[in-house]
Design an enzyme around this catalytic site. Structure first.
Site, PDB file in Angstrom:
ATOM      1  N   CYS A   1     -17.088  17.018 -36.737  1.00 15.82           N
ATOM      2  CA  CYS A   1     -15.957  16.239 -36.246  1.00 15.82           C
ATOM      3  C   CYS A   1     -15.817  16.547 -34.763  1.00 15.82           C
ATOM      4  CB  CYS A   1     -14.687  16.609 -37.014  1.00 15.82           C
ATOM      5  SG  CYS A   1     -13.207  15.741 -36.446  1.00 15.82           S
TER       6      CYS A   1
ATOM      7  N   CYS B   1       0.344  13.172 -35.277  1.00 19.24           N
ATOM      8  CA  CYS B   1      -0.878  13.863 -34.858  1.00 19.24           C
ATOM      9  C   CYS B   1      -0.572  14.872 -33.756  1.00 19.24           C
ATOM     10  CB  CYS B   1      -1.906  12.838 -34.373  1.00 19.24           C
ATOM     11  SG  CYS B   1      -3.454  13.579 -33.817  1.00 19.24           S
TER      12      CYS B   1
ATOM     13  N   CYS C   1       0.323   8.612 -31.526  1.00 19.99           N
ATOM     14  CA  CYS C   1       0.653   8.702 -32.950  1.00 19.99           C
ATOM     15  C   CYS C   1       1.568   9.909 -33.184  1.00 19.99           C
ATOM     16  CB  CYS C   1      -0.622   8.846 -33.776  1.00 19.99           C
ATOM     17  SG  CYS C   1      -1.814   7.506 -33.521  1.00 19.99           S
TER      18      CYS C   1
ATOM     19  N   CYS D   1      -7.449  17.306 -40.432  1.00 20.76           N
ATOM     20  CA  CYS D   1      -7.215  16.049 -39.731  1.00 20.76           C
ATOM     21  C   CYS D   1      -5.790  15.992 -39.175  1.00 20.76           C
ATOM     22  CB  CYS D   1      -7.437  14.897 -40.715  1.00 20.76           C
ATOM     23  SG  CYS D   1      -7.442  13.279 -39.952  1.00 20.76           S
TER      24      CYS D   1
ATOM     25  N   GLU E   1     -11.433  20.759 -29.009  1.00 16.99           N
ATOM     26  CA  GLU E   1     -11.809  21.377 -30.272  1.00 16.99           C
ATOM     27  C   GLU E   1     -12.769  20.488 -31.049  1.00 16.99           C
ATOM     28  OE1 GLU E   1      -7.882  24.189 -30.983  1.00 16.99           O
ATOM     29  OE2 GLU E   1      -8.028  22.322 -32.123  1.00 16.99           O
TER      30      GLU E   1
ATOM     31  N   CYS F   1      -5.153  13.022 -25.669  1.00 18.46           N
ATOM     32  CA  CYS F   1      -5.354  11.703 -26.260  1.00 18.46           C
ATOM     33  C   CYS F   1      -4.603  10.647 -25.463  1.00 18.46           C
ATOM     34  CB  CYS F   1      -4.876  11.686 -27.718  1.00 18.46           C
ATOM     35  SG  CYS F   1      -5.285  10.150 -28.591  1.00 18.46           S
TER      36      CYS F   1
END
Length: 346
Positions: free
Chosen positions: A107, A121, A118, A339, A94, A114
């Site tokens: 962005c 997230c 975290c 975010c 995305e 990933c």
């Protein structure tokens, strides 16, 4: 068995020039093709209108252009656009266009999923499938620039590597993409308008400094106390704050550029006075500013936005110590584009 065609955008300009010489053509033909691939960002050999049909057929016989496609596009009430980007192998990442009155920011993602973990997230919950190639990163920027011109009547002004993935875990491809984005033979954007946001990989921060990169550095910090940071960002056990501090001091010594700390304040996690005091101390190591970011829930309820009182305490304490602090309100929350929310839910 039929040999697999090579992605032509993996070739340098010199390699393209050599290809044409080896096939009985002039070297400058490689320059023409290179311009079509990067500056004009074409995805089809047929579009290369200043090249003969026979040459285009030769290119098609030897190469492919592994381009992205905007699979779905969602527009937020606030003008934010979220793109589900389909890669050549069918995987999805995305990217987001964030507009304000004075600028539009892309962005962009650097990995499918990933590499890090975290807890706050949504992207971190996705398995890392692979790194993005430089051209796939570049294509995201091209697509968002086109959307910026179409929906906001001006070209893209800024880029942040804050999408899916940890950019420093895909360092070579990210750097190649930025080189193309900033090159006059690519998009010609200023490196000063690009920010790479990392969760903090000390060795790679030092490498960026050694490589004399010209773009800006942001660090997703969220706590300057090791125990707290490890509880929300478990990889902190591998890359503790002492190592991060040393790397950031090295970065500033080499580049003389201010660092931005991205920081979310959560209720019951990092909203105490000792958390604020630790952040103030950390900001004193090298010149830095702080972006306090509004938290965007990811449905599980473990993390809750801290109170306005806690946020105000951060702001007043940072300002008291002459540390620049900005509060960043989230954009695109209604389409899970804010975010920390990118998780291929579109």
């Amino acid at each position: 068995m039929k040999s697999q065609k090579k992605d032509i955008r993996a070739l340098t300009k010199e390699q393209l020039r050599n290809f044409f010489v080896e096939n009985g053509d002039k070297a400058f033909r490689g320059n023409q093709v290179y311009e079509w691939l990067w500056s004009k960002a074409t995805h089809s050999f047929d579009d290369m209108t200043n090249i003969s049909k026979a040459t285009r057929e030769m290119l098609d016989a030897n190469f492919v252009i592994n381009h992205i496609e905007v699979d779905t596009m969602q527009r937020s009430n606030d003008g934010t656009i979220k793109n589900a980007i389909k890669l050549h192998d069918g995987l999805i990442v995305e990217s987001v266009l964030i507009p304000t009155e004075t600028r539009t920011t892309a962005c962009v993602s650097s990995q499918v999923g990933c590499s890090l973990d975290c807890k706050f997230c949504a992207t971190a919950r996705l398995k890392r499938m692979r790194n993005l190639n430089a051209d796939e990163i570049y294509d995201q920027v091209v697509a968002i620039d086109q959307q910026s011109r179409l929906y906001h009547n001006h070209k893209l002004t800024n880029i942040v590597f804050m999408g899916m993935g940890e950019p420093l875990m895909n360092y070579n491809n990210v750097i190649k993409a930025i080189d193309k984005i900033t090159s006059p033979e690519g998009l010609g954007m200023s490196a000063k308008r690009i920010t790479l946001s990392t969760s903090g990989v000390p060795k790679m921060i030092k490498k960026m400094a050694d490589d004399e990169v010209k773009f800006n550095l942001a660090v997703s910090l969220h706590s300057a106390i090791d125990e707290v940071r490890t509880s929300i960002m478990p990889f902190n056990t591998t890359f503790p704050l002492t190592d991060l501090k040393e790397a950031l001091e090295y970065w500033y010594e080499k580049t003389k550029r201010t660092i931005t700390y991205e920081y979310v304040v959560w209720q019951g996690i990092n909203d105490r006075k000792e958390d604020i005091d630790a952040l103030v101390r950390f900001c004193k190591y090298v010149p830095a500013k702080v972006n306090l970011i509004e938290y965007n829930p990811i449905d599980d309820g473990e993390f809750q936005q801290a109170s306005q009182v806690a946020l105000n305490n951060y702001i007043s304490n940072l300002e008291m110590h002459d540390i620049v602090v900005n509060v960043r309100r989230s954009r695109g929350k209604d389409i899970d584009a804010a975010c920390g929310q990118l998780a291929n839910k579109s």
